[in-house]
Scaffold this motif. Structure first.
Motif, PDB file in Angstrom:
ATOM      1  N   LEU A   1       0.816  -1.209  -0.096  1.00  0.00           N
ATOM      2  CA  LEU A   1       0.035  -0.015   0.012  1.00  0.00           C
ATOM      3  C   LEU A   1       0.909   1.365  -0.059  1.00  0.00           C
ATOM      4  O   LEU A   1       0.428   2.461  -0.279  1.00  0.00           O
ATOM      5  CB  LEU A   1      -1.097  -0.063   1.192  1.00  0.00           C
ATOM      6  CG  LEU A   1      -1.938  -1.284   1.661  1.00  0.00           C
ATOM      7  CD1 LEU A   1      -2.749  -0.933   2.810  1.00  0.00           C
ATOM      8  CD2 LEU A   1      -2.760  -1.370   0.261  1.00  0.00           C
ATOM      9  N   LYS A   2       2.131   1.267   0.150  1.00  0.00           N
ATOM     10  CA  LYS A   2       3.008   2.501   0.381  1.00  0.00           C
ATOM     11  C   LYS A   2       3.392   2.794  -1.057  1.00  0.00           C
ATOM     12  O   LYS A   2       4.181   3.686  -0.995  1.00  0.00           O
ATOM     13  CB  LYS A   2       4.161   1.870   1.129  1.00  0.00           C
ATOM     14  CG  LYS A   2       4.013   1.627   2.417  1.00  0.00           C
ATOM     15  CD  LYS A   2       4.924   1.470   3.462  1.00  0.00           C
ATOM     16  CE  LYS A   2       4.507   1.435   4.895  1.00  0.00           C
ATOM     17  NZ  LYS A   2       5.785   1.324   5.832  1.00  0.00           N
ATOM     18  N   VAL A   3       3.124   1.937  -2.167  1.00  0.00           N
ATOM     19  CA  VAL A   3       3.519   2.584  -3.487  1.00  0.00           C
ATOM     20  C   VAL A   3       2.956   4.099  -3.667  1.00  0.00           C
ATOM     21  O   VAL A   3       1.873   4.319  -3.550  1.00  0.00           O
ATOM     22  CB  VAL A   3       3.168   1.516  -4.567  1.00  0.00           C
ATOM     23  CG1 VAL A   3       3.304   1.970  -6.031  1.00  0.00           C
ATOM     24  CG2 VAL A   3       3.682   0.186  -4.311  1.00  0.00           C
ATOM     25  N   LEU A   4       3.873   4.834  -4.398  1.00  0.00           N
ATOM     26  CA  LEU A   4       3.445   6.125  -5.161  1.00  0.00           C
ATOM     27  C   LEU A   4       3.404   6.072  -6.327  1.00  0.00           C
ATOM     28  O   LEU A   4       4.203   5.283  -7.175  1.00  0.00           O
ATOM     29  CB  LEU A   4       4.360   7.182  -4.641  1.00  0.00           C
ATOM     30  CG  LEU A   4       4.779   7.437  -3.367  1.00  0.00           C
ATOM     31  CD1 LEU A   4       5.878   8.367  -2.771  1.00  0.00           C
ATOM     32  CD2 LEU A   4       3.336   7.875  -2.310  1.00  0.00           C
ATOM     33  N   ASN A   5       2.342   6.529  -7.160  1.00  0.00           N
ATOM     34  CA  ASN A   5       2.204   6.466  -8.562  1.00  0.00           C
ATOM     35  C   ASN A   5       3.130   7.492  -9.322  1.00  0.00           C
ATOM     36  O   ASN A   5       3.831   8.136  -8.292  1.00  0.00           O
ATOM     37  CB  ASN A   5       0.528   6.595  -9.027  1.00  0.00           C
ATOM     38  CG  ASN A   5       0.221   7.939  -8.590  1.00  0.00           C
ATOM     39  OD1 ASN A   5       1.031   8.938  -8.413  1.00  0.00           O
ATOM     40  ND2 ASN A   5      -1.163   8.284  -9.168  1.00  0.00           N
TER      41      ASN A   5
END
Length: 113
Positions: free
Chosen positions: A26-30
């Protein structure tokens, strides 16, 4: 990532929990440096914003500005979600005062309440 963005924007914390438990990061940045908090804020999903920080493991970098200087609080404010915008601005301020880093979201939530 699309399923998580959909869950964030619709406020579906049960789905987000399922995705987290299934191993989705859930920590992924676009590519715009938007986190799931930013996506939830743009739709006024206050409960989701709190869940992401408290239960979802997101932390200080996930409430910071994107490459254009836009923030989750600014996104909420632009859509007239003023209470959420004020709360997120407090969270962002606390994160900035702490120097960003990996200050935990749960600590941010508790401090901003």
């Amino acid at each position: 990532c699309n399923a998580a963005q959909w869950a964030a924007q619709t406020g579906d914390t049960a789905m987000m929990g399922w995705l987290r438990d299934a191993g989705l990061d859930l920590k992924v940045l676009n590519t715009n440096a938007h986190s799931l908090v930013y996506k939830a804020a743009s739709k006024g999903k206050a409960r989701m914003c709190r869940w992401l920080l408290y239960e979802g493991g997101l932390c200080a970098p996930h409430v910071g500005a994107d490459a254009d200087g836009n923030t989750a609080a600014g996104s909420a404010a632009a859509e007239s979600f003023s209470a959420l915008a004020a709360w997120l601005a407090a969270v962002e301020s606390l994160a900035a005062a702490a120097g960003g880093g990996e200050l935990g979201g749960a600590e941010l939530v508790r401090a901003a309440e």
